[in-house]
Design an enzyme around this catalytic site. Sequence first.
Site, PDB file in Angstrom:
ATOM      1  N   GLU A  94       0.826  -1.204   0.000  1.00  0.00           N
ATOM      2  CA  GLU A  94       0.000   0.000   0.000  1.00  0.00           C
ATOM      3  C   GLU A  94       0.858   1.250   0.000  1.00  0.00           C
ATOM      4  O   GLU A  94       1.948   1.282   0.577  1.00  0.00           O
ATOM      5  CB  GLU A  94      -0.908   0.016   1.231  1.00  0.00           C
ATOM      6  CG  GLU A  94      -1.838  -1.169   1.288  1.00  0.00           C
ATOM      7  CD  GLU A  94      -2.930  -1.016   2.327  1.00  0.00           C
ATOM      8  OE1 GLU A  94      -3.130   0.112   2.811  1.00  0.00           O
ATOM      9  OE2 GLU A  94      -3.567  -2.021   2.642  1.00  0.00           O
ATOM     10  N   CYS A 107       3.081   8.652   1.202  1.00  0.00           N
ATOM     11  CA  CYS A 107       3.473   7.768   2.296  1.00  0.00           C
ATOM     12  C   CYS A 107       3.834   6.421   1.675  1.00  0.00           C
ATOM     13  O   CYS A 107       2.962   5.731   1.136  1.00  0.00           O
ATOM     14  CB  CYS A 107       2.329   7.625   3.295  1.00  0.00           C
ATOM     15  SG  CYS A 107       2.686   6.516   4.675  1.00  0.00           S
ATOM     16  N   CYS A 114       5.055  -6.129   8.119  1.00  0.00           N
ATOM     17  CA  CYS A 114       5.986  -5.518   9.058  1.00  0.00           C
ATOM     18  C   CYS A 114       6.297  -6.502  10.186  1.00  0.00           C
ATOM     19  O   CYS A 114       5.382  -7.123  10.727  1.00  0.00           O
ATOM     20  CB  CYS A 114       5.407  -4.233   9.645  1.00  0.00           C
ATOM     21  SG  CYS A 114       6.521  -3.374  10.785  1.00  0.00           S
ATOM     22  N   CYS A 118       3.663  -3.935  16.345  1.00  0.00           N
ATOM     23  CA  CYS A 118       3.144  -2.954  17.306  1.00  0.00           C
ATOM     24  C   CYS A 118       1.672  -3.243  17.590  1.00  0.00           C
ATOM     25  O   CYS A 118       0.891  -3.533  16.680  1.00  0.00           O
ATOM     26  CB  CYS A 118       3.310  -1.541  16.765  1.00  0.00           C
ATOM     27  SG  CYS A 118       5.049  -1.058  16.535  1.00  0.00           S
ATOM     28  N   CYS A 121      -1.223  -1.280  15.717  1.00  0.00           N
ATOM     29  CA  CYS A 121      -1.029  -1.068  14.284  1.00  0.00           C
ATOM     30  C   CYS A 121      -1.565  -2.234  13.468  1.00  0.00           C
ATOM     31  O   CYS A 121      -1.242  -3.389  13.725  1.00  0.00           O
ATOM     32  CB  CYS A 121       0.471  -0.884  14.006  1.00  0.00           C
ATOM     33  SG  CYS A 121       0.884  -0.784  12.263  1.00  0.00           S
ATOM     34  N   CYS A 333      -2.890   7.244   9.522  1.00  0.00           N
ATOM     35  CA  CYS A 333      -1.774   6.649  10.244  1.00  0.00           C
ATOM     36  C   CYS A 333      -2.271   5.547  11.171  1.00  0.00           C
ATOM     37  O   CYS A 333      -3.159   5.760  11.995  1.00  0.00           O
ATOM     38  CB  CYS A 333      -1.070   7.745  11.046  1.00  0.00           C
ATOM     39  SG  CYS A 333       0.393   7.177  11.891  1.00  0.00           S
TER      40      CYS A 333
END
Length: 352
Positions: A94, A107, A114, A118, A121, A333
Amino acid sequence: MPKLNLPPLLGASLPELTAWVQTQGQPSYRGKQLHDWIYYKGVRSLTEITAFPKSWREQLSHVPIGRADIHYKAIATDGTIKYLLRLDDGQIIETVGIPIDNRLTVCVSTQVGCPMACDFCATGKGGFQRNLARHEIVDQVLTVQQDFQRRVSHIVFMGMGEPLLNLEQVLAAIRSLNQDIGIGARNITVSTVGIPGRIRQFAQHHLQVTLAVSLHASNQTIREQLIPSARPYPLADLLNECREYVEITGRRVTFEYILLAGVNDLSEHAHELSKHLRGFQSHVNLIPYNPISEADYQRPSRDRIDNFVKILKQQHIAVSVRYSRGLDADAACGQLRATVNQSSMSFRHSQK
């Protein structure tokens, strides 16, 4: 005809492209033509370059430039657009185009998924697949620029993935974005959760980019709760490495701090954060939490946010609040992740 001895051409510099066309038996000026058609005209196949002789174009049909296809895009009411890009191996990444007045920010993602996991997230909930190559990073910027039909002015490495775990390709992409596409280095921001030794390593390159460190906590206990990878990397060590970065580069550090209601947004947390950063050449970027379905965190009230800001300012800490764009397209975000199945498609984004 010599075979291609480079990866996909996107991301290659003018000298690299010039050397390559010469290996193909062509004059050196064709390198400049190739560079212009790739970076300024956005061709997806060398057969589209009408400045080249037709017979040579046909011979180049097998040579990849390295452009991905737009698999899907979601448009938010504020004009933010989130793109799903399908890579050559079928993986989906993305990227987000964020238009604000005369600026167009992209972005970009640096990994498929990832590994940092986290807790707040969406990207971290989806696991990690692989690093992106330089052409796959640069392509995201060209894709947004072409789709918006306007020049990209700013780039933030805040999409899917941890940039400093893919440092070699990120550095190569930054060079290309700066020198080939013409994005000013000071308009590029690289975000990291913090990997032991990597901020120091990044500093050695003396780039004029902005370093944004995802802090998200005022003490080690909360930071470990939110960021599992922080357990072997004490907050004090991270801050010391950030101070080294300032000493080496002469540039301040931006600290990203997601505000989570009742978790890290209390007055005591603001005071604690102030003690860490007093006298630090830094800026705190507060980001009110953007909800995802996989976590139960809540966004703080406006009063709680304002109080946090007030305390930091009283302690002479440079601070601002960033309210994310693209919420209704899950492009804000913390909401980035692509999930694709045979019947439906949903979108989320990485929060750093």
